[in-house]
Write a protein that holds these residues in place. Sequence first.
Motif, PDB file in Angstrom:
ATOM      1  N   TYR A  31     -27.255   8.324 -13.563  1.00  0.00           N
ATOM      2  CA  TYR A  31     -25.839   7.969 -13.443  1.00  0.00           C
ATOM      3  C   TYR A  31     -25.630   6.547 -12.932  1.00  0.00           C
ATOM      4  O   TYR A  31     -26.267   6.119 -11.962  1.00  0.00           O
ATOM      5  N   VAL A  32     -24.724   5.847 -13.584  1.00  0.00           N
ATOM      6  CA  VAL A  32     -24.190   4.590 -13.060  1.00  0.00           C
ATOM      7  C   VAL A  32     -23.212   4.962 -11.956  1.00  0.00           C
ATOM      8  O   VAL A  32     -22.392   5.879 -12.118  1.00  0.00           O
ATOM      9  N   MET A  33     -23.279   4.263 -10.849  1.00  0.00           N
ATOM     10  CA  MET A  33     -22.421   4.575  -9.715  1.00  0.00           C
ATOM     11  C   MET A  33     -21.445   3.436  -9.446  1.00  0.00           C
ATOM     12  O   MET A  33     -21.740   2.256  -9.688  1.00  0.00           O
ATOM     13  N   GLY A  34     -20.300   3.817  -8.921  1.00  0.00           N
ATOM     14  CA  GLY A  34     -19.306   2.807  -8.606  1.00  0.00           C
ATOM     15  C   GLY A  34     -18.457   3.200  -7.416  1.00  0.00           C
ATOM     16  O   GLY A  34     -18.422   4.371  -7.020  1.00  0.00           O
ATOM     17  N   TRP A  35     -17.804   2.217  -6.849  1.00  0.00           N
ATOM     18  CA  TRP A  35     -16.799   2.427  -5.808  1.00  0.00           C
ATOM     19  C   TRP A  35     -15.498   1.797  -6.286  1.00  0.00           C
ATOM     20  O   TRP A  35     -15.477   0.654  -6.746  1.00  0.00           O
ATOM     21  N   PHE A  36     -14.435   2.562  -6.157  1.00  0.00           N
ATOM     22  CA  PHE A  36     -13.083   2.085  -6.398  1.00  0.00           C
ATOM     23  C   PHE A  36     -12.279   2.345  -5.137  1.00  0.00           C
ATOM     24  O   PHE A  36     -12.694   3.137  -4.289  1.00  0.00           O
ATOM     25  N   ARG A  37     -11.134   1.703  -5.020  1.00  0.00           N
ATOM     26  CA  ARG A  37     -10.283   1.948  -3.860  1.00  0.00           C
ATOM     27  C   ARG A  37      -8.826   1.943  -4.274  1.00  0.00           C
ATOM     28  O   ARG A  37      -8.456   1.336  -5.282  1.00  0.00           O
ATOM     29  N   GLN A  38      -8.027   2.622  -3.453  1.00  0.00           N
ATOM     30  CA  GLN A  38      -6.597   2.680  -3.714  1.00  0.00           C
ATOM     31  C   GLN A  38      -5.842   2.565  -2.407  1.00  0.00           C
ATOM     32  O   GLN A  38      -5.992   3.406  -1.521  1.00  0.00           O
ATOM     33  N   ALA A  39      -5.063   1.516  -2.308  1.00  0.00           N
ATOM     34  CA  ALA A  39      -4.222   1.290  -1.137  1.00  0.00           C
ATOM     35  C   ALA A  39      -2.866   1.935  -1.371  1.00  0.00           C
ATOM     36  O   ALA A  39      -2.460   2.146  -2.524  1.00  0.00           O
ATOM     37  N   GLY A  41       0.689   2.680  -2.333  1.00  0.00           N
ATOM     38  CA  GLY A  41       1.625   2.002  -3.213  1.00  0.00           C
ATOM     39  C   GLY A  41       1.006   1.105  -4.251  1.00  0.00           C
ATOM     40  O   GLY A  41       1.716   0.399  -4.979  1.00  0.00           O
ATOM     41  N   LYS A  42      -0.313   1.118  -4.336  1.00  0.00           N
ATOM     42  CA  LYS A  42      -0.992   0.252  -5.293  1.00  0.00           C
ATOM     43  C   LYS A  42      -1.850   1.080  -6.244  1.00  0.00           C
ATOM     44  O   LYS A  42      -2.167   2.238  -5.973  1.00  0.00           O
ATOM     45  N   GLU A  43      -2.240   0.458  -7.342  1.00  0.00           N
ATOM     46  CA  GLU A  43      -3.097   1.134  -8.295  1.00  0.00           C
ATOM     47  C   GLU A  43      -4.541   1.132  -7.793  1.00  0.00           C
ATOM     48  O   GLU A  43      -4.949   0.277  -7.010  1.00  0.00           O
ATOM     49  N   ARG A  44      -5.291   2.091  -8.305  1.00  0.00           N
ATOM     50  CA  ARG A  44      -6.704   2.146  -7.976  1.00  0.00           C
ATOM     51  C   ARG A  44      -7.398   0.934  -8.590  1.00  0.00           C
ATOM     52  O   ARG A  44      -7.126   0.569  -9.732  1.00  0.00           O
ATOM     53  N   GLU A  45      -8.304   0.322  -7.820  1.00  0.00           N
ATOM     54  CA  GLU A  45      -8.966  -0.882  -8.308  1.00  0.00           C
ATOM     55  C   GLU A  45     -10.469  -0.810  -8.098  1.00  0.00           C
ATOM     56  O   GLU A  45     -10.971  -0.147  -7.198  1.00  0.00           O
ATOM     57  N   PHE A  46     -11.153  -1.541  -8.953  1.00  0.00           N
ATOM     58  CA  PHE A  46     -12.606  -1.628  -8.896  1.00  0.00           C
ATOM     59  C   PHE A  46     -13.057  -2.372  -7.654  1.00  0.00           C
ATOM     60  O   PHE A  46     -12.452  -3.381  -7.261  1.00  0.00           O
ATOM     61  N   VAL A  47     -14.168  -1.898  -7.050  1.00  0.00           N
ATOM     62  CA  VAL A  47     -14.751  -2.574  -5.901  1.00  0.00           C
ATOM     63  C   VAL A  47     -16.174  -3.044  -6.228  1.00  0.00           C
ATOM     64  O   VAL A  47     -16.487  -4.227  -6.102  1.00  0.00           O
ATOM     65  N   ALA A  48     -17.026  -2.096  -6.647  1.00  0.00           N
ATOM     66  CA  ALA A  48     -18.425  -2.447  -6.900  1.00  0.00           C
ATOM     67  C   ALA A  48     -19.050  -1.395  -7.806  1.00  0.00           C
ATOM     68  O   ALA A  48     -18.609  -0.254  -7.848  1.00  0.00           O
ATOM     69  N   PRO A  87      -7.655  -6.613   6.853  1.00  0.00           N
ATOM     70  CA  PRO A  87      -6.611  -5.583   6.722  1.00  0.00           C
ATOM     71  C   PRO A  87      -6.337  -5.201   5.269  1.00  0.00           C
ATOM     72  O   PRO A  87      -6.031  -4.033   4.992  1.00  0.00           O
ATOM     73  N   GLU A  88      -6.471  -6.135   4.344  1.00  0.00           N
ATOM     74  CA  GLU A  88      -6.234  -5.824   2.930  1.00  0.00           C
ATOM     75  C   GLU A  88      -7.320  -4.954   2.311  1.00  0.00           C
ATOM     76  O   GLU A  88      -7.174  -4.518   1.167  1.00  0.00           O
ATOM     77  N   ASP A  89      -8.387  -4.679   3.055  1.00  0.00           N
ATOM     78  CA  ASP A  89      -9.410  -3.740   2.593  1.00  0.00           C
ATOM     79  C   ASP A  89      -9.018  -2.295   2.898  1.00  0.00           C
ATOM     80  O   ASP A  89      -9.701  -1.369   2.462  1.00  0.00           O
ATOM     81  N   THR A  90      -7.946  -2.109   3.635  1.00  0.00           N
ATOM     82  CA  THR A  90      -7.483  -0.767   3.961  1.00  0.00           C
ATOM     83  C   THR A  90      -7.123  -0.010   2.694  1.00  0.00           C
ATOM     84  O   THR A  90      -6.314  -0.475   1.885  1.00  0.00           O
ATOM     85  N   ALA A  91      -7.755   1.152   2.517  1.00  0.00           N
ATOM     86  CA  ALA A  91      -7.549   1.943   1.300  1.00  0.00           C
ATOM     87  C   ALA A  91      -8.363   3.234   1.401  1.00  0.00           C
ATOM     88  O   ALA A  91      -9.194   3.387   2.293  1.00  0.00           O
ATOM     89  N   VAL A  92      -8.103   4.114   0.476  1.00  0.00           N
ATOM     90  CA  VAL A  92      -9.000   5.250   0.258  1.00  0.00           C
ATOM     91  C   VAL A  92     -10.061   4.784  -0.729  1.00  0.00           C
ATOM     92  O   VAL A  92      -9.726   4.272  -1.807  1.00  0.00           O
ATOM     93  N   TYR A  93     -11.308   4.952  -0.354  1.00  0.00           N
ATOM     94  CA  TYR A  93     -12.424   4.522  -1.186  1.00  0.00           C
ATOM     95  C   TYR A  93     -13.010   5.730  -1.912  1.00  0.00           C
ATOM     96  O   TYR A  93     -13.345   6.739  -1.278  1.00  0.00           O
ATOM     97  N   TYR A  94     -13.156   5.584  -3.234  1.00  0.00           N
ATOM     98  CA  TYR A  94     -13.643   6.668  -4.075  1.00  0.00           C
ATOM     99  C   TYR A  94     -15.005   6.310  -4.654  1.00  0.00           C
ATOM    100  O   TYR A  94     -15.214   5.230  -5.207  1.00  0.00           O
ATOM    101  N   CYS A  95     -15.901   7.279  -4.523  1.00  0.00           N
ATOM    102  CA  CYS A  95     -17.202   7.200  -5.173  1.00  0.00           C
ATOM    103  C   CYS A  95     -17.062   7.777  -6.575  1.00  0.00           C
ATOM    104  O   CYS A  95     -16.407   8.802  -6.758  1.00  0.00           O
ATOM    105  N   THR A  96     -17.695   7.144  -7.548  1.00  0.00           N
ATOM    106  CA  THR A  96     -17.537   7.593  -8.912  1.00  0.00           C
ATOM    107  C   THR A  96     -18.809   7.347  -9.707  1.00  0.00           C
ATOM    108  O   THR A  96     -19.655   6.538  -9.305  1.00  0.00           O
ATOM    109  N   THR A 120     -12.687   8.575   0.793  1.00  0.00           N
ATOM    110  CA  THR A 120     -12.794   8.466   2.243  1.00  0.00           C
ATOM    111  C   THR A 120     -11.920   7.301   2.694  1.00  0.00           C
ATOM    112  O   THR A 120     -11.906   6.235   2.079  1.00  0.00           O
ATOM    113  N   GLN A 121     -11.162   7.518   3.767  1.00  0.00           N
ATOM    114  CA  GLN A 121     -10.181   6.534   4.222  1.00  0.00           C
ATOM    115  C   GLN A 121     -10.851   5.459   5.065  1.00  0.00           C
ATOM    116  O   GLN A 121     -11.585   5.764   6.011  1.00  0.00           O
ATOM    117  N   VAL A 122     -10.573   4.219   4.714  1.00  0.00           N
ATOM    118  CA  VAL A 122     -11.001   3.069   5.511  1.00  0.00           C
ATOM    119  C   VAL A 122      -9.748   2.333   5.958  1.00  0.00           C
ATOM    120  O   VAL A 122      -8.927   1.938   5.124  1.00  0.00           O
TER     121      VAL A 122
END
Length: 126
Positions: A31-39, A41-48, A87-96, A120-122
Amino acid sequence: VQLQASGGGLVQTGGSLRISCAASRRTFITYVMGWFRQAPGKEREFVATISRSGLVTYYADSVKGRFTISRDNARSAVYLQMNNLKPEDTAVYYCTAFYGRLPQITSRDMNDYDRWGQGTQVTVSS
């Protein structure tokens, strides 16, 4: 594969945090793994993202140089080390994850991923 993210929490600006994601299957290595996050009021976005082999990684410009994605195929786990948090890193981080046909494949496109953890909430305080 089922994904379980953990390790989120509250940290001050400039601090560090490592979040983890445990996968349920021995085929984790495929599996290819990734992290996305969602703050809020904002859309989910790619992290890594990281390839099956672990040799290829990509980061969003907003986290490049501060975050590091890694994986341990023997433990069926992927990690996101986050340094110099803002502070702008605050979001729910999703493993995918999604099945990678080739060892070096990665993706920054959310639509490629078909396995998602619960998040997981950061929270980064200013």
